[in-house]
Design a protein around this motif. Structure first.
Motif, PDB file in Angstrom:
ATOM      1  N   MET A  30      -5.186   5.502 -10.877  1.00  6.86           N
ATOM      2  CA  MET A  30      -4.953   5.082 -12.261  1.00  6.86           C
ATOM      3  C   MET A  30      -4.382   3.760 -12.571  1.00  6.86           C
ATOM      4  N   MET A  31      -3.311   3.353 -11.516  1.00  6.72           N
ATOM      5  CA  MET A  31      -2.697   1.910 -11.744  1.00  6.72           C
ATOM      6  C   MET A  31      -3.721   0.882 -11.403  1.00  6.72           C
ATOM      7  N   ALA A  32      -4.572   1.376 -10.690  1.00 10.72           N
ATOM      8  CA  ALA A  32      -5.611   0.254 -10.238  1.00 10.72           C
ATOM      9  C   ALA A  32      -6.666   0.061 -11.396  1.00 10.72           C
ATOM     10  N   CYS A  33      -6.831   1.106 -11.987  1.00 13.16           N
ATOM     11  CA  CYS A  33      -7.716   0.936 -13.218  1.00 13.16           C
ATOM     12  C   CYS A  33      -6.937   0.084 -14.291  1.00 13.16           C
ATOM     13  N   ALA A  34      -5.831   0.491 -14.376  1.00 13.79           N
ATOM     14  CA  ALA A  34      -4.784  -0.369 -15.638  1.00 13.79           C
ATOM     15  C   ALA A  34      -5.037  -1.651 -15.125  1.00 13.79           C
ATOM     16  N   VAL A  35      -4.646  -2.128 -14.025  1.00 15.04           N
ATOM     17  CA  VAL A  35      -4.708  -3.595 -13.558  1.00 15.04           C
ATOM     18  C   VAL A  35      -6.046  -4.313 -13.785  1.00 15.04           C
ATOM     19  N   ILE A  36      -7.203  -3.454 -13.550  1.00 15.82           N
ATOM     20  CA  ILE A  36      -8.393  -3.961 -13.798  1.00 15.82           C
ATOM     21  C   ILE A  36      -8.580  -4.017 -15.423  1.00 15.82           C
ATOM     22  N   TRP A  93       0.857  -1.169   0.036  1.00 17.36           N
ATOM     23  CA  TRP A  93       0.033   0.054  -0.128  1.00 17.36           C
ATOM     24  C   TRP A  93       0.854   1.313  -0.045  1.00 17.36           C
ATOM     25  N   ARG A  94       1.862   1.058   0.823  1.00 15.57           N
ATOM     26  CA  ARG A  94       2.729   2.492   0.844  1.00 15.57           C
ATOM     27  C   ARG A  94       3.204   2.453  -0.476  1.00 15.57           C
ATOM     28  N   LEU A  95       3.927   1.538  -1.439  1.00 18.58           N
ATOM     29  CA  LEU A  95       4.641   1.814  -2.498  1.00 18.58           C
ATOM     30  C   LEU A  95       3.655   2.204  -3.530  1.00 18.58           C
ATOM     31  N   THR A  96       2.229   2.200  -3.294  1.00 20.85           N
ATOM     32  CA  THR A  96       1.397   2.759  -4.483  1.00 20.85           C
ATOM     33  C   THR A  96       1.316   4.246  -4.081  1.00 20.85           C
ATOM     34  N   GLN A  97       1.832   4.803  -3.120  1.00 22.17           N
ATOM     35  CA  GLN A  97       1.927   6.083  -2.767  1.00 22.17           C
ATOM     36  C   GLN A  97       3.291   6.865  -3.515  1.00 22.17           C
ATOM     37  N   ASP A  98       4.164   5.913  -3.855  1.00 19.44           N
ATOM     38  CA  ASP A  98       5.288   6.433  -4.586  1.00 19.44           C
ATOM     39  C   ASP A  98       5.167   7.271  -5.713  1.00 19.44           C
ATOM     40  N   PRO A  99       6.025   8.220  -5.825  1.00 20.43           N
ATOM     41  CA  PRO A  99       5.809   9.300  -6.892  1.00 20.43           C
ATOM     42  C   PRO A  99       6.200   8.520  -8.154  1.00 20.43           C
ATOM     43  N   ASP A 100       6.991   7.663  -8.442  1.00 15.06           N
ATOM     44  CA  ASP A 100       7.473   7.002  -9.477  1.00 15.06           C
ATOM     45  C   ASP A 100       6.221   6.075 -10.136  1.00 15.06           C
ATOM     46  N   ARG A 101       5.812   6.245 -11.081  1.00  8.29           N
ATOM     47  CA  ARG A 101       4.453   5.470 -11.942  1.00  8.29           C
ATOM     48  C   ARG A 101       4.776   3.957 -11.965  1.00  8.29           C
ATOM     49  N   GLU A 102       5.839   3.726 -12.476  1.00  7.55           N
ATOM     50  CA  GLU A 102       6.477   2.241 -12.837  1.00  7.55           C
ATOM     51  C   GLU A 102       6.464   1.530 -11.388  1.00  7.55           C
ATOM     52  N   THR A 103       6.903   2.231 -10.196  1.00  2.00           N
ATOM     53  CA  THR A 103       6.619   1.519  -8.971  1.00  2.00           C
ATOM     54  C   THR A 103       5.396   1.480  -8.550  1.00  2.00           C
ATOM     55  N   ALA A 138      -2.871  18.288  -0.213  1.00  2.00           N
ATOM     56  CA  ALA A 138      -1.610  19.185   0.389  1.00  2.00           C
ATOM     57  C   ALA A 138      -0.339  19.194  -0.566  1.00  2.00           C
ATOM     58  N   VAL A 139      -0.333  18.207  -1.433  1.00  2.00           N
ATOM     59  CA  VAL A 139       0.749  18.239  -2.483  1.00  2.00           C
ATOM     60  C   VAL A 139      -0.015  17.942  -3.929  1.00  2.00           C
ATOM     61  N   PRO A 140      -0.565  18.771  -4.517  1.00  2.49           N
ATOM     62  CA  PRO A 140      -1.767  18.526  -5.604  1.00  2.49           C
ATOM     63  C   PRO A 140      -0.663  18.193  -6.806  1.00  2.49           C
ATOM     64  N   GLU A 141       0.689  18.671  -6.770  1.00  2.33           N
ATOM     65  CA  GLU A 141       1.350  18.459  -7.941  1.00  2.33           C
ATOM     66  C   GLU A 141       1.854  17.424  -8.113  1.00  2.33           C
ATOM     67  N   SER A 142       2.178  16.259  -7.020  1.00  5.17           N
ATOM     68  CA  SER A 142       2.550  14.899  -7.152  1.00  5.17           C
ATOM     69  C   SER A 142       1.454  13.880  -7.472  1.00  5.17           C
ATOM     70  N   LEU A 143       0.265  14.056  -6.623  1.00  3.87           N
ATOM     71  CA  LEU A 143      -0.948  13.257  -6.722  1.00  3.87           C
ATOM     72  C   LEU A 143      -0.714  11.853  -6.835  1.00  3.87           C
ATOM     73  N   PRO A 144       0.071  11.504  -5.792  1.00  6.24           N
ATOM     74  CA  PRO A 144       0.325   9.943  -5.761  1.00  6.24           C
ATOM     75  C   PRO A 144      -0.876   8.991  -5.595  1.00  6.24           C
ATOM     76  N   SER A 145      -2.121   9.340  -4.930  1.00  4.62           N
ATOM     77  CA  SER A 145      -3.186   8.573  -4.685  1.00  4.62           C
ATOM     78  C   SER A 145      -3.666   8.574  -5.968  1.00  4.62           C
ATOM     79  N   GLU A 146      -4.042   9.495  -6.868  1.00  4.05           N
ATOM     80  CA  GLU A 146      -4.543   9.598  -8.236  1.00  4.05           C
ATOM     81  C   GLU A 146      -3.652   8.719  -9.120  1.00  4.05           C
ATOM     82  N   THR A 147      -2.305   8.636  -8.984  1.00  2.00           N
ATOM     83  CA  THR A 147      -1.468   7.687  -9.617  1.00  2.00           C
ATOM     84  C   THR A 147      -1.891   6.241  -9.353  1.00  2.00           C
ATOM     85  N   ALA A 148      -2.018   5.942  -8.218  1.00  3.20           N
ATOM     86  CA  ALA A 148      -2.357   4.715  -7.759  1.00  3.20           C
ATOM     87  C   ALA A 148      -3.823   4.158  -8.034  1.00  3.20           C
TER      88      ALA A 148
END
Length: 666
Positions: free
Chosen positions: A289-295, A235-245, A277-287
């Protein structure tokens, strides 16, 4: 080569003389002996294996009585390597004594011999090779040592390798993790999880560790008591700023039921306080999107009744970022069903996401054609009508053609007219040529719409449209000229070829490349123009030169070969020369021999990497000059040749020998 005595290793290889190669391999002349030993292993068979065993005995004894320099060691190295290629088990008792410190080999060469012995023992599957490699890794391993781990075949080596992993990490962390991950062994899981979650891991190391976990055939933590702790880690790794991670962590989540529920929860809560608080990184939005990609990739793992409404909400939420909504559209398309289709149809009315929804709708196994036709025919929301036009065009709906023609009306909204133009082009609807031509010739029309009309006319390909497309090739708008260059490739006429030759010199690089690509589509009828362009090409940019080579490669005949040869050996960019060499190597015409030979004579550093490709092509040509060139290239190799070039030289000679052997048996 006819009438020449088969005395050199290369010539003996061509006639299949194992005994002659064995005599040379046992001799004292280092270079011929090494070449002969390598060729024996390429020939294979019991006689070749016996000869290589004799080589190891003889050259191994010499190591104890003579002081060996670089080249003198080469025959022994090739004999050892050859036994590895043959998987010869009888070699094991002969190889280990070679590592006896009593040899006369200088210290700086001992490493090469030891590496060759270890690699051969590993190829044979001898446990001594594993022991020797582990001993190396326990010391101060280098990159080559870690690469040898990929050649280990013993699964029992995993445990000691795990113990040695921390010895390999300081110098080559990513390489070491990839080597250990190549075992696909669940016992590596804890170490990979630790490296993936460690704050001291670099981004590249974290990715490598996660990839190793993804590559495991099973989920080692699925039934462990610490499953919840591992889920929290991922779960913590889904907060990573790196999309591939994030993607790799999401894939790991999908391997267990708990993990899939975690991914679903991301769809429920695409934002967190941290994200705001940090809109420019949006780690949860990235997560999310990756959830959608897995589906999208694994829809069968998820409950459509649970996930579908969450995806629909994301798709239709205008406040969400477009990339997230696009990912939701793709996931809905993979899930399928009436509810997903309804949500995608609704999204056609959202201008920021309409094109993505239309694309997904068109790719459904059964696109909702009737509903799309109704939307296009309606007089309601022009955004929704435009989205329907896009979807019908992408779905190649011929039933939509009359409605699309009507949508071209100048009184209609420009976005709808643009979508109808594109759709008619995709349909190849011939009756649309006249109204599209009218758009193109009307100076009051916007250049953007005219550019779309040109592209559509090129796709339709009605001969009568050539006049309008030709006029567009001279338009002041770069966008229109670009589309005209692309469209002219659908008109294989002299006029189109001349215009494309002119556009190939356009100062805009994209237009020039598009014109050259179009000439390539026309093919041989455009050869004269392409040949003339070779004269001007040295002054053009590298992309245009490469496009010219691609166009020439699509033309048949000796004239095309001559033009490619001028590029391969002329004052062109290195990438263009390389592309020309590749094109010549694939040609069937016998005329390719001349330019390939001329290229092979070049010794410039930019040409050297292509020599192996040229020699490989020459090995497939039935000509004495080609044969002699392959032989000369092989015989030019020495102890100091890079391994890749040496291997390719042997491969080319083997190709030549195999072809000649087949010819002699016909």
């Amino acid at each position: 080569m006819r009438g020449a005595p088969p005395s050199s290793p290369a010539r003996l290889r061509l006639v299949g003389d194992v005994d002659g190669l064995a005599r040379i391999a046992l001799g004292r002349e280092a270079t011929p002996a090494a070449q002969a030993a390598a060729l024996l292993s390429d020939m294979g068979g019991l006689d070749a294996a016996n000869a290589l065993l004799m080589c190891v005995r003889r050259h191994g004894r010499r190591c104890r009585v003579e002081s060996y320099d670089d080249e003198q060691l080469w025959p022994l190295l090739e004999a050892v390597r050859g036994l590895g290629r043959l998987r010869e088990h009888r070699a094991v008792p002969l190889l280990l004594p070679l590592l006896d410190p009593g040899t006369m080999i200088p210290d700086y060469l001992t490493y090469q011999l030891e590496t060759a012995v270890i690699r051969t023992l590993l190829a044979i599957g001898a446990p001594e090779g594993t022991d020797l490699l582990l001993a190396r890794l326990a010391g101060a391993p280098d990159s080559a040592d870690i690469d040898l781990v990929h050649e280990l075949r013993d699964p029992e080596a995993v445990v000691p390798l795990l113990a040695l992993l921390w010895n390999m990490l300081p110098g080559y962390p990513v390489q070491a993790v990839r080597a250990l991950g190549s075992f696909r062994d669940a016992r590596t899981g804890p170490a990979m999880l630790y490296l993936a979650s460690s704050t001291g891991s670099t981004r590249e190391l974290r990715r490598a560790a996660l990839q190793a976990l993804v590559d495991l055939p099973d989920v080692p933590w699925a039934t462990t008591r610490n499953n919840l702790g591992i889920s929290a880690l991922l779960w913590r790794l889904t907060q990573d700023p790196d999309r591939e991670t994030v993607w790799l962590a999401a894939v790991l989540h999908s391997r267990t039921e708990d993990g899939r529920q975690t991914l679903v929860s991301r769809l429920r809560h695409p934002h967190s306080a941290h994200d705001r608080a940090v809109p420019e990184s949006l780690p949860s939005e990235t997560a999310c999107m990756m959830a959608c990609a897995v589906i999208s990739e694994k829809p069968d793992l998820f409950d459509a009744a649970e996930v579908g409404p969450l995806l629909s909400r994301l798709l239709l939420a205008r406040e969400e970022p477009r990339p997230l909504r696009q990912a939701a559209a793709e996931a809905l398309g993979s899930l399928g069903g009436q509810a997903a289709t309804a949500a995608l149809l609704d999204a056609l009315g959202h201008d920021r996401i309409a094109d993505s929804a239309a694309d997904v709708l068109a790719r459904l196994p059964a696109p909702p054609e009737q509903r799309l036709l109704e939307l296009l025919a309606g007089s309601g929301d022009p955004v929704r009508r435009r989205g329907a036009a896009v979807a019908l065009g992408l779905a190649r709906s011929t039933a939509a053609a009359p409605l699309l023609l009507a949508a071209l009306d100048r009184a209609g909204p420009r976005p709808l007219r643009a979508a109808a133009t594109d759709a008619l082009g995709l349909l190849g609807h011939r009756p649309a040529a006249e109204p599209l031509g009218a758009i193109l010739t009307d100076p009051a029309e916007a250049p953007g719409l005219q550019a779309r009309a040109v592209r559509a006319l090129g796709r339709i390909g009605v001969p009568e449209s050539l006049t309008a497309v030709s006029a567009a090739a001279r338009a002041p708008s770069e966008a229109v000229r670009l589309r005209a260059a692309e469209a002219l490739g659908g008109f294989p006429t002299d006029e189109a070829v001349r215009l494309l030759g002119h556009l190939a010199g356009d100062p805009d690089a994209d237009i020039a490349c598009a014109a050259l690509s179009a000439l390539g589509r026309i093919g041989t009828p455009a050869l004269r123009e392409l040949t003339a362009l070779v004269e001007r090409a040295p002054g053009q940019r590298a992309p245009a030169q490469r496009e010219l080579v691609q166009a020439l490669s699509r033309c048949a005949g000796a004239e095309a070969v001559t033009a490619l040869g001028r590029v391969a050996t002329g004052p062109f960019e290195a990438a263009a020369r390389a592309a020309a060499v590749d094109a010549l190597a694939d040609r069937p015409e016998p005329e390719r021999l001349g330019p390939l030979l001329r290229f092979l004579d070049g010794n410039g550093p930019a040409r050297m990497p292509r020599h192996v490709d040229v020699v490989g092509a020459l090995a497939r040509i039935d000509d004495d000059l080609a044969v002699e060139s392959v032989i000369a290239y092989f015989e030019s190799q020495s102890f100091f040749t890079a391994q890749h070039y040496w291997d390719e030289a042997r491969k080319s000679l083997t190709t030549l020998a195999t072809r000649r052997l087949r010819g002699s048996t016909l």
